[in-house]
Design an enzyme around this catalytic site. Structure first.
Site, mmCIF file in Angstrom:
data_model
loop_
_atom_site.group_PDB
_atom_site.id
_atom_site.type_symbol
_atom_site.label_atom_id
_atom_site.label_comp_id
_atom_site.label_asym_id
_atom_site.label_seq_id
_atom_site.Cartn_x
_atom_site.Cartn_y
_atom_site.Cartn_z
ATOM 1 N N GLY A 1 11.836 5.339 1.714
ATOM 2 C CA GLY A 1 10.350 4.815 1.657
ATOM 3 C C GLY A 1 9.733 3.956 2.825
ATOM 4 O O GLY A 1 8.604 4.193 3.173
ATOM 5 N N GLY A 2 10.742 3.210 3.357
ATOM 6 C CA GLY A 2 10.031 2.533 4.384
ATOM 7 C C GLY A 2 10.630 2.682 5.786
ATOM 8 O O GLY A 2 10.251 2.103 6.907
ATOM 9 N N ILE B 1 2.836 -2.897 -2.774
ATOM 10 C CA ILE B 1 2.903 -1.695 -2.574
ATOM 11 C C ILE B 1 2.055 -1.044 -3.855
ATOM 12 O O ILE B 1 1.157 -0.140 -3.415
ATOM 13 C CB ILE B 1 4.322 -1.045 -2.755
ATOM 14 C CG1 ILE B 1 5.191 -1.533 -1.227
ATOM 15 C CG2 ILE B 1 4.304 0.463 -2.803
ATOM 16 C CD1 ILE B 1 6.595 -1.251 -1.349
ATOM 17 N N HIS C 1 16.664 6.951 0.323
ATOM 18 C CA HIS C 1 16.005 5.788 0.544
ATOM 19 C C HIS C 1 15.249 5.490 1.877
ATOM 20 O O HIS C 1 15.720 4.454 2.530
ATOM 21 C CB HIS C 1 17.541 4.545 0.462
ATOM 22 C CG HIS C 1 16.996 3.320 -0.023
ATOM 23 N ND1 HIS C 1 17.553 2.500 -0.909
ATOM 24 C CD2 HIS C 1 15.766 2.491 0.225
ATOM 25 C CE1 HIS C 1 17.090 1.422 -1.091
ATOM 26 N NE2 HIS C 1 15.759 1.304 -0.408
ATOM 27 N N ASP D 1 1.955 -4.873 -15.073
ATOM 28 C CA ASP D 1 2.534 -5.823 -14.344
ATOM 29 C C ASP D 1 2.779 -6.993 -15.275
ATOM 30 O O ASP D 1 1.864 -7.480 -15.848
ATOM 31 C CB ASP D 1 1.974 -6.311 -13.066
ATOM 32 C CG ASP D 1 2.909 -6.951 -11.749
ATOM 33 O OD1 ASP D 1 3.120 -6.246 -11.085
ATOM 34 O OD2 ASP D 1 3.546 -8.035 -12.385
ATOM 35 N N GLU E 1 24.398 4.031 -3.788
ATOM 36 C CA GLU E 1 24.234 4.960 -2.631
ATOM 37 C C GLU E 1 25.354 4.516 -1.588
ATOM 38 O O GLU E 1 25.956 3.856 -1.525
ATOM 39 C CB GLU E 1 22.806 4.005 -1.977
ATOM 40 C CG GLU E 1 21.610 4.162 -2.938
ATOM 41 C CD GLU E 1 20.401 3.608 -2.379
ATOM 42 O OE1 GLU E 1 20.396 2.972 -1.333
ATOM 43 O OE2 GLU E 1 19.139 3.646 -3.146
#
Length: 632
Positions: A517-518, A385, A515, A404, A492
Site C-alpha cells: 500500500g505504501g 487515509i 503489503h 469511526d 506475512e
C-alpha cells in the site's frame, strides 16, 4: 594528588582538518580552462594517493604535483575561499575546543602555509603553531616550486619537525596519511589517531593506536569536553527490511555506525542483534516484543518506517524510556491511490478477465462489470487515509459513508454512520482503514459479513488481523462478495525469499498484493526522510515531536549550555526532586521544560556549562528515574 599531563594535539591539514586534499582543489582552479584538465586532475589525485599511502616519497610527489598544477599566486585567494567551506564537520563542531586549547593545538602539514593559516586561524590556531611548506614564485607570480630547505619538504619530515619543536607533555597525532603515522613509528608521538572522517587508508588504519571517525571520538577517548556528549560514531544503528537508500544516507551522514539487513528478522535473532544498538529502524514485518526490549541494553529510539506501530510493544518501550517515531502521513497518498485503483478493477471484474486473457480466453462481455460513479463507498476508519480516500472517491462521483469509533469531522459530502452495522448494510464497496490496536482483531467477522449487501466489493489495506480470513473466504466462495482486495495478512513472509501462504490464493476476482500500500518510490522517499530526521532531532536535542509514545516536546537549539534529559515514571515529586538536586549543587538553570503523558514524564533542563559532575550521579538516583542523559 595526580599531576595533570599536558596533551599536545598535532593535526594534519589535508583530508583531516579539511575534507579534501588542497592541491587537488587548487588543480581544479588552475586547470579550469586547460585542455588536459581531466587527465591532469586524475594524475594529481593518483600521485597524492601514492604519497599518502607511503608508496612514493613525499618530495617526489610534491615536485610532480606542482609541475602538473600550472598554478599562480592569484589562484590562492580562490582556493582559500573554497577550503573555508570544506573544513571537516567534526572540526567545525569543535571550534570552541580548538580555541580553548590553542596553546597546545598544532597544524603539521606537508601542504603550504600560504593557504593553511588563513583557514585555521578562524579556529583560534596560532600562526606560530602552524608548520607547513611554503611556495616559491617566479617574477610573474607563477608557483614554480617550494622551499627545499624546509624540513617538511623532505621524506620523514614530520617526525623530524616534531623532534625540533621539543614539545612538553604528551603528543597525540591526528591524521589520515602514512607520513602522519611515521611520527609515531619514529617514536616522536605518544599516540597516533587514524582520522577516517573523510578518507580511510588501509595501511594507515592498521598501524593506528586508535581509529577515529571524527574529532569527537578523539576528545571522548581523551576524556576532554567537545561539542558532543557522546561521539556519533559510537551510536550503533540497526536498519532492517530494506529501508530506502535516502534514509540510510541521512543516518550515515550523521556519522552513526550502521548495520543494514535486507529483511525482517525473527524474535530470537533480533534479541541477539539488538544488544548494543542505540537506534533501531524497521518496517512492518519485524516484531519489537517485550522479550526483544529486555535485551536492548542501549536502545534510545525505534523508528517505524511506515504508518503503523502495532508491531512494536509501545507500552514496554515507554516503560524503558525508549522513544518511538513513525511516519503517520508520508505514504497516505500511495495507499489511497492503490485503494482507488483496486476498487475500479474489482467492480469491473478485471482480475478474472486479465487471468482469462493470459489463458488465451477472449471473454468480451459487460456482465458483472460496473462504473464506480454513483456507487456507495463505506470507509471504516476515518483517519488520514480514510479522509483522503473519501475526498478522491467523492471526486469520482461516489457517495461516501464512514464509521469511526472516534469523533471525526466529515469532509465534503461524506455521511457519518452511527454504527458499523448501519454502514455495512448500505454500501456497495467496503474499504478498511483501521489501526492495528489489539481490540481491532477480527473487527470484520461472520456477523459483519452477514450485514453486507449481496455483490459487495470488500477491501482491506489496513492490518492483517482485523479480518477473519476464514469467514472472508466463505463469503467469496458463496458469491456474496463479488470482488476482494487484500494487501495485509495475519501472517506475512519475513522476506521476498519466503513463500506467501494464504487461504485466499486462487479465489475468483481476488486481488492479493504483498503489503505494498505504501510501497511507491515517492512514499518510501518521504518516509525515509521523515523518520530519521525525527530520531536525529531526538538524539541531538531531546525534541520528541511526532513521537508515538513520548510526551511531544519541541525544544530550542542548545546554545552555550548543557542539557539534562530526564525520563521518569509519571509520579508526584520528581520535578521537585530534580530542582532540589540542581539547587544542592548550586547549578544555575537557564531553561526548563516539562511534559507528561499517562505513563512517563519528560523533563529537559538547560544549565550553565560549569557544574559539579556529582550532580549527574544524584539525578540518576532520583526515585522514578527511567533514563537520564546529558547533551552538550
Amino acid at each position: 594528588m595526580t599531576e595533570t599531563v599536558t596533551k599536545n594535539f598535532v593535526i594534519d591539514f589535508d583530508s583531516t582538518f579539511t575534507s579534501v586534499e588542497a592541491l587537488d582543489v587548487l588543480g581544479s582552479i588552475s586547470l579550469k580552462d586547460h585542455p588536459e584538465k581531466i587527465e591532469r586532475l586524475k594524475k594529481i589525485a593518483d600521485v597524492t594517493d601514492l604519497a599518502m599511502s607511503g608508496e612514493l616519497s613525499f618530495r617526489e610527489s610534491l615536485n610532480q604535483r606542482l609541475q602538473i598544477l600550472d598554478a599562480k599566486k592569484e589562484h590562492l585567494p580562490i582556493l582559500i575561499t573554497m577550503l573555508n567551506k570544506l573544513v571537516s564537520k567534526s572540526f567545525k563542531r569543535n571550534k570552541a575546543f580548538l580555541k580553548e586549547h590553542a596553546d597546545h593545538v598544532y597544524i603539521l602539514s606537508n601542504g603550504f602555509k600560504e593557504f593553511i593559516f588563513p583557514i585555521v586561524e578562524k579556529y583560534g590556531i596560532k600562526e606560530e603553531n602552524v608548520h607547513a611548506n611554503t611556495f616559491v614564485f617566479d617574477d610573474l607570480d607563477n608557483i614554480v616550486g617550494f622551499d627545499e630547505d624546509n624540513i617538511l619538504s623532505q621524506s620523514k619530515g614530520k617526525p623530524a619537525k616534531i623532534e625540533a619543536l621539543k614539545l612538553q607533555g604528551e603528543i597525540h597525532v591526528i591524521g589520515d596519511g602514512y607520513n602522519d603515522y611515521e611520527i609515531r613509528k619514529e617514536g616522536k608521538a605518544n599516540r597516533f589517531y587514524a582520522f577516517t572522517e573523510n578518507v580511510s587508508r588501509e595501511n594507515v588504519v592498521k598501524n593506528a593506536d586508535h581509529v577515529a571517525p571524527s574529532l569527537d571520538e578523539i576528545l571522548y577517548h581523551n576524556k576532554m569536553e567537545g561539542a558532543l556528549s557522546y561521539p556519533k560514531n559510537r551510536i550503533k544503528v540497526l536498519l532492517l527490511e530494506n529501508i530506502h537508500e535516502n534514509g540510510v544516507k541521512i543516518v550515515k551522514e550523521e556519522g552513526y555506525q550502521i548495520e543494514i539487513y535486507p529483511a525482517g528478522i525473527d524474535e530470537e535473532e533480533l534479541c541477539e542483534k539488538i544488544k548494543d544498538v542505540s537506534i533501531l529502524g524497521i518496517r512492518s514485518k519485524t516484531m519489537v516484543t517485550k522479550k526483544v526490549l529486555e535485551h536492548a541494553n542501549r536502545l534510545m529510539a525505534v523508528g517505524a518506517f511506515c504508518i503503523g506501530t502495532n508491531q512494536i510493544d509501545l507500552t514496554e518501550c515507554t516503560k524503558r524510556g525508549i522513544a518511538v517515531f513513525n511516519a503517520p502521513f508520508s505514504n497516505t497518498r500511495s495507499v489511497v491511490e492503490l485503494a482507488i485503483s483496486e476498487m475500479i478493477m474489482l467492480i469491473r471484474n478485471l482480475p478474472d478477465k486479465i487471468f482469462s486473457m493470459h489463458q488465451g480466453k477472449w471473454d468480451k462481455s459487460a456482465k458483472g462489470s460496473f462504473e464506480i460513479r454513483g456507487k456507495k463507498l463505506g470507509i471504516i476508519g476515518y483517519g488520514n487515509i480514510g479522509k483522503q480516500l473519501s475526498v478522491l472517491a467523492e471526486g469520482l462521483g461516489m457517495n461516501v459513508y464512514y464509521y469511526d469509533l472516534d469523533e471525526r469531522l466529515a469532509l465534503g459530502n461524506a455521511t457519518k454512520c452511527k454504527s458499523l452495522k448501519e454502514l455495512l448494510t448500505k454500501v456497495d464497496v467496503v474499504s478498511l482503514h483501521v489501526d492495528g490496536r489489539k481490540s481491532n482483531a477480527n473487527v470484520i467477522g461472520k456477523k459483519e459479513f452477514d450485514y453486507m449487501k449481496e455483490g459487495v466489493v470488500f477491501m482491506n489495506l489496513s492490518r492483517g488481523h482485523v479480518v477473519d480470513i476464514k469467514e472472508l473466504k466463505k463469503n467469496i466462495e458463496s458469491g456474496k462478495i463479488a470482488g476482494t482486495a487484500v494487501d495485509v495478512f495475519p501472517e506475512e513472509p519475513l522476506s521476498n525469499a519466503h513463500e506467501f501462504v494464504s487461504e485466499l490464493r486462487g479465489l475468483p476476482n481476488v486481488i492479493l498484493t504483498p503489503h505494498i500500500g505504501g510501497s511507491t518510490l515517492e512514499a518510501q522517499e518521504n518516509i525515509a526522510e521523515f523518520v530519521p530526521t525525527k530520531i536525529i532531532d531526538y538524539i541531538n536535542t531531546g525534541t520528541t515531536t511526532n513521537s508515538v509514545n513520548f510526551p511531544n516536546l519541541t525544544l530550542p537549539i542548545l546554545q552555550d549550555a548543557h542539557r539534562f534529559i530526564h525520563v521518569h515514571h509519571n509520579q508526584p515529586g520528581v520535578l521537585a526532586n530534580i530542582t532540589n538536586t540542581l539547587a544542592k549543587h548550586d547549578i544555575n538553570v537557564m531553561g526548563q521544560y516539562l511534559k507528561t503523558n499517562d505513563t512517563v514524564g519528560y523533563v529537559i533542563t538547560d544549565i550553565n556549562k560549569n557544574y559539579n559532575k556529582e550532580a549527574i550521579s544524584d539525578l540518576r538516583k532520583i526515585n522514578g528515574t527511567i533514563k537520564f542523559r546529558v547533551l552538550y
